[in-house]
Design an enzyme around this catalytic site. Structure first.
Site, PDB file in Angstrom:
ATOM      1  N   HIS A 359       3.079   3.038 -12.676  1.00 55.56           N
ATOM      2  CA  HIS A 359       3.183   2.187 -11.495  1.00 55.56           C
ATOM      3  C   HIS A 359       1.855   1.709 -10.947  1.00 55.56           C
ATOM      4  O   HIS A 359       1.827   0.971  -9.958  1.00 55.56           O
ATOM      5  CB  HIS A 359       3.923   2.919 -10.369  1.00 55.56           C
ATOM      6  CG  HIS A 359       5.400   2.915 -10.546  1.00 55.56           C
ATOM      7  ND1 HIS A 359       6.200   1.916 -10.037  1.00 55.56           N
ATOM      8  CD2 HIS A 359       6.226   3.768 -11.174  1.00 55.56           C
ATOM      9  CE1 HIS A 359       7.464   2.167 -10.344  1.00 55.56           C
ATOM     10  NE2 HIS A 359       7.513   3.293 -11.037  1.00 55.56           N
ATOM     11  N   LYS A 547       4.579  -4.439   4.403  1.00 53.78           N
ATOM     12  CA  LYS A 547       4.366  -3.575   3.241  1.00 53.78           C
ATOM     13  C   LYS A 547       3.522  -2.405   3.719  1.00 53.78           C
ATOM     14  O   LYS A 547       3.023  -2.424   4.835  1.00 53.78           O
ATOM     15  CB  LYS A 547       3.649  -4.336   2.118  1.00 53.78           C
ATOM     16  CG  LYS A 547       2.401  -5.098   2.599  1.00 53.78           C
ATOM     17  CD  LYS A 547       1.728  -5.907   1.501  1.00 53.78           C
ATOM     18  CE  LYS A 547       2.438  -7.150   1.071  1.00 53.78           C
ATOM     19  NZ  LYS A 547       3.017  -7.059  -0.248  1.00 53.78           N
ATOM     20  N   ARG A 548       3.367  -1.380   2.885  1.00 55.51           N
ATOM     21  CA  ARG A 548       2.501  -0.282   3.304  1.00 55.51           C
ATOM     22  C   ARG A 548       1.096  -0.786   3.624  1.00 55.51           C
ATOM     23  O   ARG A 548       0.623  -1.752   3.030  1.00 55.51           O
ATOM     24  CB  ARG A 548       2.451   0.786   2.207  1.00 55.51           C
ATOM     25  CG  ARG A 548       3.700   1.645   2.188  1.00 55.51           C
ATOM     26  CD  ARG A 548       3.931   2.346   3.516  1.00 55.51           C
ATOM     27  NE  ARG A 548       2.924   3.356   3.745  1.00 55.51           N
ATOM     28  CZ  ARG A 548       3.079   4.645   3.445  1.00 55.51           C
ATOM     29  NH1 ARG A 548       4.218   5.081   2.968  1.00 55.51           N
ATOM     30  NH2 ARG A 548       2.110   5.488   3.658  1.00 55.51           N
ATOM     31  N   LYS A 553      -4.009  -4.032  -0.354  1.00 50.58           N
ATOM     32  CA  LYS A 553      -3.035  -5.046   0.053  1.00 50.58           C
ATOM     33  C   LYS A 553      -3.628  -6.049   1.051  1.00 50.58           C
ATOM     34  O   LYS A 553      -3.042  -7.084   1.338  1.00 50.58           O
ATOM     35  CB  LYS A 553      -1.793  -4.373   0.647  1.00 50.58           C
ATOM     36  CG  LYS A 553      -0.979  -3.590  -0.400  1.00 50.58           C
ATOM     37  CD  LYS A 553       0.187  -2.841   0.247  1.00 50.58           C
ATOM     38  CE  LYS A 553       1.012  -2.016  -0.724  1.00 50.58           C
ATOM     39  NZ  LYS A 553       1.955  -2.812  -1.536  1.00 50.58           N
ATOM     40  N   THR A 655       7.464  -5.782  -4.954  1.00 52.12           N
ATOM     41  CA  THR A 655       8.873  -6.163  -4.952  1.00 52.12           C
ATOM     42  C   THR A 655       9.217  -6.876  -3.650  1.00 52.12           C
ATOM     43  O   THR A 655      10.176  -7.651  -3.599  1.00 52.12           O
ATOM     44  CB  THR A 655       9.795  -4.927  -5.101  1.00 52.12           C
ATOM     45  OG1 THR A 655       9.384  -3.928  -4.158  1.00 52.12           O
ATOM     46  CG2 THR A 655       9.759  -4.373  -6.513  1.00 52.12           C
ATOM     47  N   LYS A 659      11.834 -10.230  -2.604  1.00 53.74           N
ATOM     48  CA  LYS A 659      12.815 -10.310  -1.519  1.00 53.74           C
ATOM     49  C   LYS A 659      12.580 -11.556  -0.668  1.00 53.74           C
ATOM     50  O   LYS A 659      13.525 -12.226  -0.249  1.00 53.74           O
ATOM     51  CB  LYS A 659      12.747  -9.048  -0.645  1.00 53.74           C
ATOM     52  CG  LYS A 659      12.980  -7.746  -1.415  1.00 53.74           C
ATOM     53  CD  LYS A 659      12.577  -6.522  -0.583  1.00 53.74           C
ATOM     54  CE  LYS A 659      12.430  -5.279  -1.455  1.00 53.74           C
ATOM     55  NZ  LYS A 659      11.703  -4.183  -0.764  1.00 53.74           N
TER      56      LYS A 659
HETATM   57  C1  LIG Z   1      10.451  -3.763  -0.752  1.00 50.11           C
HETATM   58  C2  LIG Z   1       9.902  -2.774   0.193  1.00 50.11           C
HETATM   59  C3  LIG Z   1       8.600  -2.283   0.030  1.00 50.11           C
HETATM   60  C4  LIG Z   1       7.669  -2.771  -1.071  1.00 50.11           C
HETATM   61  O1  LIG Z   1       6.961  -3.896  -0.586  1.00 50.11           O
HETATM   62  P1  LIG Z   1       5.684  -4.475  -1.354  1.00 50.11           P
HETATM   63  O2  LIG Z   1       5.348  -5.723  -0.593  1.00 50.11           O
HETATM   64  O3  LIG Z   1       6.109  -4.763  -2.744  1.00 50.11           O
HETATM   65  O4  LIG Z   1       4.619  -3.450  -1.255  1.00 50.11           O
HETATM   66  C5  LIG Z   1       8.127  -1.353   0.930  1.00 50.11           C
HETATM   67  N1  LIG Z   1       8.893  -0.925   1.960  1.00 50.11           N
HETATM   68  C6  LIG Z   1      10.135  -1.391   2.165  1.00 50.11           C
HETATM   69  C7  LIG Z   1      10.913  -0.901   3.330  1.00 50.11           C
HETATM   70  C8  LIG Z   1      10.688  -2.327   1.294  1.00 50.11           C
HETATM   71  O5  LIG Z   1      11.947  -2.773   1.490  1.00 50.11           O
END
Ligand SMILES: *Cc1c(COP(=O)(O)O)cnc(C)c1O
Length: 824
Positions: A359, A547-548, A553, A655, A659
């Site tokens: 990952h 995101k985190r 990031k 991911t 979305k």
């Molecule tokens: C999809 C998702 C993530 C991953 O987000 P990234 O932008 O790919 O880091 C993290 N937390 C939640 C709650 C998510 O639904």
């Protein structure tokens, strides 16, 4: 699907009955939480028959099963998702309305099952949804953390962590399976014996501590197909086989110790994302759930099969990152010590059973356990790792005679560490990255030596997300509209969403699409008003980065750019500027100083900017507290712009990006992770790409980094923004508040390289891309086309596609069709 058995009046009666038996109340006296519980039990009632039928059918067909091993499952809420997949959401909503109950209010009573940090855990959850929907036999195996991901509060602009007591009110969907409990042993020493009868070596663990692992099963409902798979998460319990007599002999302390060990193991999820802390308790957690899952797996196999050497024909183990890699030596142990196989036979089975997903390439995320810790906690496992390593090193020396450099780079045991990734690659029959770019970097940079030695193992599986949760459930207005145009086939075959493309050329449909986006923005604006007390204008551009919180990031790049825009507006009030709402959501690991400082910075800039009346509300900044799956669903539906601005090469896939795309938000991003493939699908004219390429970044890194000082001194507007970190503008005159961030950019104090994440280097390119976003948004025709095309081109990014690829190339599963379960 369930309409035959989903009988409205009966369902209403069950809900009323449940309220009565659970709470001794009438329905109109029950609290929303009590109604949530009563409704959920009624739903579980319906699920149970299909759950039984599914498991019976799998056994009858003797179907191969994938065991998806993961330390994290970021499931979110279950009730709404279960109803969606039972295709009973609308009926239940109606039934409840007839009882004056609002399903949305009831759904909000459910705590998120937040047994994960971020993308990795959510991927595991999406995979379970897809596996069930695509009729594949699967178990998710993990830990039933007593406390999941911490709840985030923002106090005075700072993140404050509070425990996530998600089981407080009880979890209506889980089933405790006491009868499948397994004993797990830690520590002690290994005594070696020859079996007097067989003459075989026997290894006996002595003076160990042990706990019982108790499984809790959660149903994973497939969409409209009567399949119900299982997420099995393990709880720990002390072994209480001591008698009253032994109390007197002083075993009381031992009993209490065991009780404490049991409580500790499953107490809490480590809140680190893409970072490894090396704590003993974490290794205990890993061995705990792996040993329990493998013991159960073998026991189940042996019920219907007598040749353990053919185990791999009926099961595959997928290791989600290196966290479950102790599965390799543990499977060897069970096969040798318990099942009596020779080393060679056990190795044959193990290496045909285990597969590994990588990952990340970030070194701080790669697990390396100190040997003394590892060998003390898992003495027998360590012996087996030594032997795996010894045989592998022998093989390397044979293939590369005289090349001790290769041995040093590739061995499992080196520098007093156990390198888990190496063990996963050596024992796994498959090694996959999670996006094309990431897999290429693995093959040609990070894992080059392994790729050269065993190229056949390496493959790519670009991540995906489930459209059932992130469109059908999260964005019902858009979902209904799409179904109205192209039918509901997209729900289980997202490639069909491409049938929207012809409608993109018709202004009428683009207008409808944007009208739905607007309504979702109104819904989010209401949430923001309730939670933040901030008024935001749904006509402004909703620019979202959720995101985190992590340096790679680059939330810092985003907020520095907002500071820059604010300076510009202040200096040139006449300048044309399209109103923007910048929305952030992010949790920082509790010990990650720079990440926490970034949250404080975002909130401080928000305070200043949101309250500056001279800018006429042109910029609003919102920090969404406690970002998690449930509020994520609202955010994706309402976003205009998807911020995916990681330093190129650092984000393995992402991911969140998918979305947003699915919900019609164009990507503003770097050529990193799956952004590359998003652009490939939608066309680069329908995204806003900026910044260094991954090659350029890796090139700089291989040559000692770059020097941000030239940029700092030659770009006075950027210099001013950076200086504002130190001059008190956003800290009421405190010059220390953001000094860690300032230093991270310019390296005035720190020992690490300056601006490791190329924020200053990419700043102008980012600012220019943001200008292009504004220009495009001003052109309604153009923007609506871009937004709608993003949705129409998102077909590739369903986790259904990802799962079919895993099945075809790695798992080799057969679909099993399940007749509707009949209530008995
Ligand atoms: C999809 C998702 C993530 C991953 O987000 P990234 O932008 O790919 O880091 C993290 N937390 C939640 C709650 C998510 O639904």
């Amino acid at each position: 699907m369930y309409s035959k058995r989903f009988e409205k009046e009966a369902f209403k009666a069950t809900v009323k009955d449940n309220v009565k038996t659970l709470y001794r109340k009438k329905i109109d006296e029950a609290t929303p939480q009590q109604i949530f519980q009563a409704v959920s039990y009624a739903v579980k009632d319906i699920i149970i028959d299909d759950w039984l039928a599914t498991q019976a059918e799998y056994r009858k067909k003797d179907a191969k099963t994938v065991y998806y091993m993961s330390m994290e499952f970021l499931m979110g809420r279950a009730l709404g998702n279960n109803l969606i997949n039972m295709t009973a959401y609308k009926e239940v909503k109606e039934a409840l309305e007839e009882m004056n109950i609002d399903l949305n209010v009831i759904e909000d009573e459910e705590p998120d099952a937040a047994l994960g940090n971020g993308g990795l855990g959510r991927l595991a959850a999406c995979f379970l949804d897809s596996l069930a929907t695509l009729n594949y036999p699967a178990y998710g195996c993990g830990i039933r953390y007593r406390y999941g991901m911490f709840k985030q509060k923002i106090e005075n602009g700072y993140q404050v962590e509070t425990p996530d007591d998600w089981l407080k009110e009880g979890n209506p969907f889980e089933l405790r399976r006491e009868e499948y409990a397994k004993e797990i042993r830690f520590g002690g020493s290994i005594r070696f014996e020859k079996d007097p009868v067989t003459g075989k070596d026997k290894f006996i663990q002595e003076n160990y501590e042990s706990v019982m692992a108790i499984p809790y099963d959660m149903p994973i409902v497939g969409y409209g197909n009567h399949v119900v798979n299982t997420l099995r998460i393990w709880d720990a319990q002390a072994i209480t086989n001591f008698s009253l007599e032994s109390f007197d002999r002083g075993d009381y302390h031992k009993a209490v110790e065991q009780e404490n060990l049991a409580k500790m193991i499953v107490d809490v999820l480590y809140p680190n994302d893409n970072h490894y802390a090396g704590k003993e308790l974490r290794l205990k957690q890993q061995y705990f759930f792996i040993s329990a899952s493998l013991q159960a797996m073998i026991e189940k196999y042996k019920k219907d099969h007598d040749d353990i050497k053919k185990l791999y024909e009926k099961v595959t183990i997928q290791m989600n990152d290196t966290h479950p890699t102790v599965a390799v030596p543990e499977l060897m142990r069970l096969l040798i010590d318990q099942e009596g196989l020779s080393w060679e036979d056990a190795w044959d089975v193990t290496t045909k059973t285990c597969a590994y997903t990588n990952h990340t390439i970030m070194s701080e995320a790669l697990e390396k356990w100190p040997i003394d810790l590892f060998s003390k906690l898992l003495p027998r496992i360590y012996q087996i790792v030594q032997e795996i390593d010894r045989r592998f090193v022998e093989q390397v020396r044979k293939q590369y005679p005289g090349n001790e450099e290769k041995v040093r780079k590739m061995a499992i045991l080196r520098d007093n560490q156990v390198r888990m990734a190496h063990m996963a690659i050596i024992a796994g029959f498959s090694v996959n990255g999670v996006a094309q770019l990431h897999t290429e970097i693995l093959k040609h940079q990070e894992l080059k030596d392994f790729y050269e030695m065993m190229p056949e193992k390496f493959n790519n599986k670009t991540n995906g997300i489930t459209q059932r949760r992130f469109l059908l459930h999260g964005n019902p207005l858009l979902a209904d509209w799409i179904t109205g145009l192209i039918g509901d086939g997209w729900i289980t075959d997202l490639s069909k969403i491409a049938n929207l493309k012809p409608y993109v050329n018709d202004e009428k449909f683009r207008k409808e699409f944007m009208q739905i986006k607007y309504q979702n923005k109104v819904r989010l604006a209401k949430y923001i008003k309730e939670h933040n007390g901030i008024d935001v204008d749904p006509r402004s551009i909703f620019d979202v980065q959720v995101k985190r919180l992590h340096e790679y990031k680059r939330q810092l790049l985003n907020i520095l750019h907002i500071m820059y825009l604010y300076n510009q507006i202040k200096e040139h009030p006449e300048m044309s500027f399209y109103p923007r709402t910048f929305i952030f959501g992010a949790k920082a690991a509790a010990g990650y100083l720079r990440a926490k400082e970034t949250i404080k910075l975002i909130n401080s800039v928000a305070d200043v900017v949101n309250n500056d009346r001279s800018i006429n509300g042109k910029i609003k900044i919102v920090f969404i507290e406690d970002y998690r799956v449930s509020n994520a669903e609202l955010l994706f539906a309402a976003a205009d712009v998807s911020e995916q601005i990681s330093t190129a090469s650092k984000e393995a896939s992402g991911t969140g990006n998918m979305k947003f795309m699915l919900n019609g938000a164009p990507t503003l991003g770097t050529m990193d992770g799956a952004n590359v493939e998003i652009v490939e699908e939608v066309g680069k004219e329908n995204a806003f790409i900026f910044g260094l390429s991954s090659e350029e970044v890796i090139n700089y890194e291989n040559n000692g980094g770059y020097n941000p000082i030239d940029i700092y001194f030659n770009d006075w507007e950027l210099k001013r923004v950076v200086d504002q970190l130190m001059d008190g503008t956003y800290s009421n005159g405190n010059h220390e508040m953001y000094k860690n961030l300032y230093n991270s950019l310019l390296n005035t104090q720190s020992t690490s390289r300056a601006d490791m994440y190329f924020i200053l280097k990419d700043f102008r390119s980012y600012a220019e891309a943001q200008k292009r976003v504004e220009e495009a948004y001003r052109d309604e025709q153009r923007w609506s086309r871009m937004a709608m095309l993003n949705t129409a081109c998102s077909g590739k990014f369903t986790s259904d596609r990802t799962i079919e690829e895993y099945v075809e190339d790695i798992w080799k599963l057969e679909k099993v069709y399940v007749p509707s379960g009949q209530p008995e």
